[in-house]
Scaffold this motif. Structure first.
Motif, PDB file in Angstrom:
ATOM      1  N   GLN B 147     -21.050 -12.412  66.321  1.00 52.02           N
ATOM      2  CA  GLN B 147     -22.340 -11.750  66.519  1.00 52.02           C
ATOM      3  C   GLN B 147     -23.303 -12.183  65.423  1.00 52.02           C
ATOM      4  N   LEU B 148     -24.580 -12.048  65.753  1.00 53.65           N
ATOM      5  CA  LEU B 148     -25.612 -12.254  64.737  1.00 53.65           C
ATOM      6  C   LEU B 148     -26.306 -10.920  64.561  1.00 53.65           C
ATOM      7  N   LYS B 149     -26.200 -10.323  63.385  1.00 58.99           N
ATOM      8  CA  LYS B 149     -26.775  -8.989  63.143  1.00 58.99           C
ATOM      9  C   LYS B 149     -27.469  -9.007  61.802  1.00 58.99           C
ATOM     10  N   ASP B 150     -28.740  -8.616  61.803  1.00 59.36           N
ATOM     11  CA  ASP B 150     -29.513  -8.581  60.560  1.00 59.36           C
ATOM     12  C   ASP B 150     -29.350  -9.904  59.814  1.00 59.36           C
ATOM     13  N   ASP B 151     -29.455 -10.994  60.555  1.00 58.20           N
ATOM     14  CA  ASP B 151     -29.381 -12.307  59.942  1.00 58.20           C
ATOM     15  C   ASP B 151     -28.026 -12.590  59.305  1.00 58.20           C
ATOM     16  N   ARG B 152     -27.028 -11.823  59.692  1.00 57.41           N
ATOM     17  CA  ARG B 152     -25.701 -12.109  59.158  1.00 57.41           C
ATOM     18  C   ARG B 152     -24.811 -12.602  60.296  1.00 57.41           C
ATOM     19  N   ILE B 153     -24.004 -13.614  59.988  1.00 56.45           N
ATOM     20  CA  ILE B 153     -23.099 -14.153  61.007  1.00 56.45           C
ATOM     21  C   ILE B 153     -21.776 -13.403  60.885  1.00 56.45           C
ATOM     22  N   LEU B 154     -21.403 -12.726  61.958  1.00 54.73           N
ATOM     23  CA  LEU B 154     -20.186 -11.927  61.927  1.00 54.73           C
ATOM     24  C   LEU B 154     -19.149 -12.546  62.856  1.00 54.73           C
ATOM     25  N   ALA B 155     -17.928 -12.736  62.356  1.00 55.52           N
ATOM     26  CA  ALA B 155     -16.876 -13.330  63.179  1.00 55.52           C
ATOM     27  C   ALA B 155     -15.636 -12.447  63.119  1.00 55.52           C
ATOM     28  N   PRO B 156     -14.853 -12.467  64.221  1.00 53.07           N
ATOM     29  CA  PRO B 156     -13.716 -11.534  64.273  1.00 53.07           C
ATOM     30  C   PRO B 156     -12.667 -11.815  63.193  1.00 53.07           C
ATOM     31  N   LEU B 157     -12.330 -10.754  62.494  1.00 56.83           N
ATOM     32  CA  LEU B 157     -11.427 -10.845  61.356  1.00 56.83           C
ATOM     33  C   LEU B 157     -10.048 -11.391  61.737  1.00 56.83           C
ATOM     34  N   THR B 158      -9.469 -10.842  62.811  1.00 52.92           N
ATOM     35  CA  THR B 158      -8.093 -11.243  63.110  1.00 52.92           C
ATOM     36  C   THR B 158      -8.014 -12.734  63.439  1.00 52.92           C
ATOM     37  N   PHE B 159      -9.032 -13.231  64.138  1.00 53.03           N
ATOM     38  CA  PHE B 159      -9.000 -14.655  64.463  1.00 53.03           C
ATOM     39  C   PHE B 159      -9.153 -15.503  63.198  1.00 53.03           C
ATOM     40  N   LEU B 160     -10.101 -15.120  62.347  1.00 52.95           N
ATOM     41  CA  LEU B 160     -10.300 -15.879  61.099  1.00 52.95           C
ATOM     42  C   LEU B 160      -9.000 -15.914  60.300  1.00 52.95           C
ATOM     43  N   ALA B 161      -8.366 -14.745  60.208  1.00 54.05           N
ATOM     44  CA  ALA B 161      -7.143 -14.672  59.403  1.00 54.05           C
ATOM     45  C   ALA B 161      -6.056 -15.549  60.008  1.00 54.05           C
ATOM     46  N   GLU B 162      -5.906 -15.468  61.333  1.00 54.07           N
ATOM     47  CA  GLU B 162      -4.873 -16.263  61.986  1.00 54.07           C
ATOM     48  C   GLU B 162      -5.160 -17.750  61.856  1.00 54.07           C
ATOM     49  N   ALA B 163      -6.417 -18.109  62.140  1.00 52.36           N
ATOM     50  CA  ALA B 163      -6.770 -19.524  62.170  1.00 52.36           C
ATOM     51  C   ALA B 163      -6.662 -20.140  60.778  1.00 52.36           C
ATOM     52  N   LEU B 164      -7.088 -19.388  59.759  1.00 49.61           N
ATOM     53  CA  LEU B 164      -7.064 -19.936  58.402  1.00 49.61           C
ATOM     54  C   LEU B 164      -5.724 -19.679  57.721  1.00 49.61           C
ATOM     55  N   GLU B 165      -4.784 -19.112  58.500  1.00 53.08           N
ATOM     56  CA  GLU B 165      -3.463 -18.776  57.979  1.00 53.08           C
ATOM     57  C   GLU B 165      -3.553 -17.916  56.733  1.00 53.08           C
ATOM     58  N   LEU B 166      -4.404 -16.890  56.820  1.00 50.26           N
ATOM     59  CA  LEU B 166      -4.476 -15.908  55.751  1.00 50.26           C
ATOM     60  C   LEU B 166      -3.650 -14.711  56.198  1.00 50.26           C
ATOM     61  N   THR B 167      -3.001 -14.074  55.274  1.00 45.95           N
ATOM     62  CA  THR B 167      -2.354 -12.822  55.667  1.00 45.95           C
ATOM     63  C   THR B 167      -3.337 -11.699  55.391  1.00 45.95           C
ATOM     64  N   MET B 168      -3.173 -10.635  56.167  1.00 49.61           N
ATOM     65  CA  MET B 168      -4.184  -9.595  56.196  1.00 49.61           C
ATOM     66  C   MET B 168      -3.471  -8.267  56.117  1.00 49.61           C
ATOM     67  N   ARG B 169      -4.003  -7.365  55.307  1.00 51.88           N
ATOM     68  CA  ARG B 169      -3.358  -6.062  55.194  1.00 51.88           C
ATOM     69  C   ARG B 169      -4.392  -5.001  54.870  1.00 51.88           C
TER      70      ARG B 169
END
Ligand SMILES: [Zn+2]
Lengths: 177, 635
Positions: B147-169
């Motif tokens: 999404q684009l909100k208030d000039d900020r680019i927002l992307a889904p957290l779970t996908f970013l974490a999975e794609a970048l192989e970050l663990t999330m807690r």
């Protein structure tokens, strides 16, 4: 009855014997894996990834490994690379001992069985019956009781009653493929 | 969540002030948690309240008020403009601020709404308002569109974490989101003695998030290091360090290293983040193993079995007269906690876990006495005799000391039920329902990926259901209505005696792999009415929750089903180890829906079986969201 007829008869009998032997050999087909000195076919029970079922998976093991200990060790090795199934036991569980008395297998697994177990009725059922079903394929095993760290268990993760030996449960099993 | 409820978490909220709040707050919470678990009494409620509060802070409050979520990367706090934003129930991260924080390159084409991210060998392409994405050239379907909100680019957290192989807690206690490269490694595990106390050190290459649990039978402490891989061989090794007797370590799931210390006695501990080098450390309490009394010519002697290094203090209280011995850094392990004497000098001796870290022994004495304490081999001896002729030593009690209130002991009785909030038509009058929230106390049940516990969510659902049933006049018995461990025989006692019309065991499910999800219900095949009950509950849960239908299943081997002699079912409402379902279970609104579904299932069952519907789900409180949980917390 002349001598020639006699010879023909012997020839016929010999031929018949050869045919029968050949037929018998044909019928038994290629030597079965169960009797091949190189290995015997056994089943280990793994689980589907979504935790709905157990799956009997074939393994060829040394003939002397067709034993309670050999089967549990084979089970604990889990799936081979590329197999779609999963081991429904904590991966670092170790076999401490197993003994069969009066058709009941008493299997003692290491503490990891509980400590690294995620819990849940589903998780607990698949863990327990992977062990029970795998052992119960042996003709000498009818029932299985699970111990952890040498202790008799009331339950593994708070759902199953493990105070008495369990029968194998094939209602949890689907066939491979 | 209605479509229009977009709660944006307030990034200006000063939830944390300066420094690295992770270290200090986690230190505290880890310590408190360890101690709470030891005690199993009222302090546990603080933990529950904190969890519920954190969920409210972290997740959406419909339509509006906001709160802060602190984001950490590899244990380091990131600036507040990386705080996640919740849109239509999906958690999104502002990628522009994230890019600099975690070192990734971002290419933004406003015209095309195209987002391109490169980090190490990972290449992501996404488009604003599109659920089609690409990961290293492969198409990928997103659950939520950027999404684009208030000039900020927002992307889904779970996908970013999975794609970048970050663990999330998610850390519910500190309202924090922990992201880390999956390269946290547990490099060493050490057990040693520090001032006579057993100390465990789990060394890592970078600061980490962790959880600890104390378990019983055998007594052991479990330390989970999140987002970590094991850098030492897994296995078991016997140790002899104070109360510790065995150490085990292994990989628990893909992103958790689990360390288990097996104990000789159930002792409390303090857990904290290590300071000089990263990692986790635990300091274990001393065990107070037993108390014994013997009469002497002078009067008598009390002997407390405790390690020689445990610090203690002796002091007195008056009105009535008492002698008090406090043993610090100690956990009470003695079986007999009261010695009745009825003697001339001493009436009785009682020991209790006064504070999570303090064992208090109180001698109720008949008037002033002379008391002296000194160390002996294996413990501390307290000698009591008649007072000296001139009592110079008797401590002056200052008015502010409030001595009596200091002696707090856990109340073993059930707290009285909180009152029913609203009186509905008494459609359930005379119907007796036994509710059995699974696990409790030392048995946490299954654990969610963010550290949530089955015992907490199922207790909350059960309390909500209890309130609904009580509102229509049902008589409800709870096998537990607080966080305590209940043995199986006690759980099924009433149901075994045939008391009650229905026994309902409430659980959350788990499996080793996160593909497992959905709802299922179990009953005993020999009992027809149990089948009716199980089917009614499952149908209702499916209708209300809409998760995957895993069906109604018969089992002869589940303890409560086997032992109960009344219609009985065990429901597994959802999988707590499935990330989406854990999030649902942590949502008070979802738990309320679980309770309502179970109410309707019971209503259907009573109609079929006894021709008595419970009627519509009673309206309880508009803010039922937090209240039952709060009621559970405050008891
Ligand atoms: Zn459970």
């Amino acid at each position: 009855m002349g001598k020639g007829t006699h010879k023909t008869l012997i020839a016929l009998v010999v031929l018949l014997v050869i045919i029968i032997i050949w037929a018998l050999v044909q019928r038994s087909g290629p030597p079965s894996v169960a009797t091949d000195p190189a290995g015997a076919e056994v089943l280990i029970y793994l689980a589907t990834r979504d935790g709905t079922s157990l799956v009997p998976v074939k393994r060829i093991v040394d003939v002397e490994k067709v034993s309670p200990q050999g089967l549990i060790e084979e089970l604990l090795k889990g799936p081979r690379p590329g197999e779609p199934w999963v081991l429904p036991l904590p991966a670092n569980t170790r076999l401490q001992s197993v003994a069969v008395v009066d058709r009941v297998a008493y299997v003692d697994l290491s503490e990891e069985m509980i400590e690294f177990h995620p819990g849940g009725t589903t998780g607990e059922l698949l863990t327990v019956y992977a062990v029970v079903n795998t052992l119960a394929q042996l003709p000498e095993v009818e029932l299985v009781q699970i111990f952890v760290g040498g202790r008799e268990l009331e339950t593994l993760m708070g759902h199953l009653d493990l105070r008495t030996p369990l029968e194998p449960d094939f209602s949890l099993v689907i066939e491979e493929h | 969540m209605g479509g229009g409820h977009n709660a944006v978490l307030d990034e200006d909220c000063d939830f944390y002030v300066g420094g690295n709040p992770f270290l200090s707050s986690k230190n505290l919470s880890g310590r408190v948690k360890g101690l709470i678990e030891t005690e199993g009494w009222s302090l546990m409620r603080t933990g529950r309240a904190a969890l519920v509060l954190a969920v409210i802070l972290l997740f959406f409050i419909p339509g509006g008020p906001a709160s802060a979520t602190q984001v950490y990367f590899n244990g380091r706090a990131l600036s507040s403009d990386v705080a996640p934003v919740v849109v239509d129930g999906h958690v999104l991260l502002p990628v522009r601020s994230l890019a600099s924080a975690i070192g990734m390159s971002l290419t933004w084409e406003p015209g095309a709404g195209r987002i391109e991210i490169q980090r190490q060998d990972k290449h992501i392409v996404m488009h604003i308002n599109s659920r089609e994405a690409q990961l290293n050239g492969e198409p990928h379907q997103l659950r939520a569109a950027p999404q684009l909100k208030d000039d900020r680019i927002l992307a889904p957290l779970t996908f970013l974490a999975e794609a970048l192989e970050l663990t999330m807690r998610w850390d519910m206690e500190t309202a924090a989101l922990h992201l880390s490269d999956a390269t946290i490694v547990v490099s060493e595990i050490l057990l040693c003695e520090e001032e006579g106390r057993t100390r465990l050190d789990v060394l890592t290459n970078t600061p980490v998030a962790y959880d600890t649990i104390l378990l019983a039978d055998p007594h052991r402490i479990v330390v989970d290091v999140h987002g970590a891989k094991l850098g030492v061989p897994p296995g078991e090794q016997p140790v002899a360090a104070g109360v510790a007797r065995c150490l085990r370590v292994g990989q628990f799931g893909p992103d958790v290293v689990r360390v288990v210390v097996e104990l000789n006695a159930p002792v409390g501990y303090e857990a904290f983040a290590r300071e000089e080098e990263p990692g986790v450390a635990l300091l274990l309490n001393h065990a107070v193993d037993s108390l014994s009394w013997r009469d002497t010519d002078e009067g008598g002697e009390l002997f407390i079995v405790v390690p020689p290094t445990a610090p203690y203090e002796i002091w007195r209280l008056v009105e009535p007269d008492r002698v008090v011995i406090d043993v610090f850094h100690a956990s009470l392990n003695a079986k007999d906690r009261t010695i009745l004497l009825g003697g001339e000098l001493v009436k009785q001796v009682r020991a209790s876990q006064f504070l999570p870290n303090v064992v208090r022994v109180v001698l109720d004495v008949n008037g002033p006495v002379e008391a002296k304490a000194f160390r002996q081999e294996g413990g501390v001896a307290i000698q009591l005799g008649p007072p000296p002729p001139i009592d110079l030593e008797l401590a002056e009690i200052e008015p502010g000391d409030e001595p009596v209130a200091l002696i707090k002991e856990p109340d073993p009785d059930f707290p009285s039920l909180p009152g029913v909030k609203e009186v509905a038509e008494k459609t359930g009058k005379g119907l007796r329902v036994i509710l059995d929230p699974g696990h409790g106390g030392l048995d946490p049940g299954a654990l969610g990926p963010s550290g949530s516990k089955e015992k907490d969510v199922v207790l909350d659902i059960s309390l909500r259901l209890r309130d609904l049933l009580a509102a229509v006049g049902c008589e409800v018995y709870m096998t537990r209505d607080e966080d305590r461990y209940v043995e199986f025989p006690e759980r099924v006692r009433l149901a075994k005696e045939g008391k009650g019309d229905v026994f309902l065991s409430i659980h959350a499910n788990a499996f080793r792999f996160q593909e497992a999800c959905g709802t299922e219900t179990f009953y005993h095949p020999d009992k027809q009415s149990s089948r009716l009950l199980a089917e009614a509950l499952q149908t209702s849960l499916m209708k209300e929750l809409g998760r995957t239908d895993r069906g109604v299943k018969t089992r002869r081997d589940l303890y409560v089903l086997r032992e109960s002699s009344i219609p009985t079912a065990l429901v597994e409402v959802a999988f707590i180890n499935h990330p989406d379902e854990e999030k649902l279970l942590l949502d008070p609104e979802f738990r309320q829906r679980c309770a309502q579904a179970l109410f309707e299932g019971l209503s259907h069952y009573f109609r079929e079986r006894a021709g008595r519907s419970l009627g519509p789900v009673p309206e309880i409180l508009p803010d039922a969201g937090e209240n039952p949980a709060a009621a559970a917390s405050e008891g």
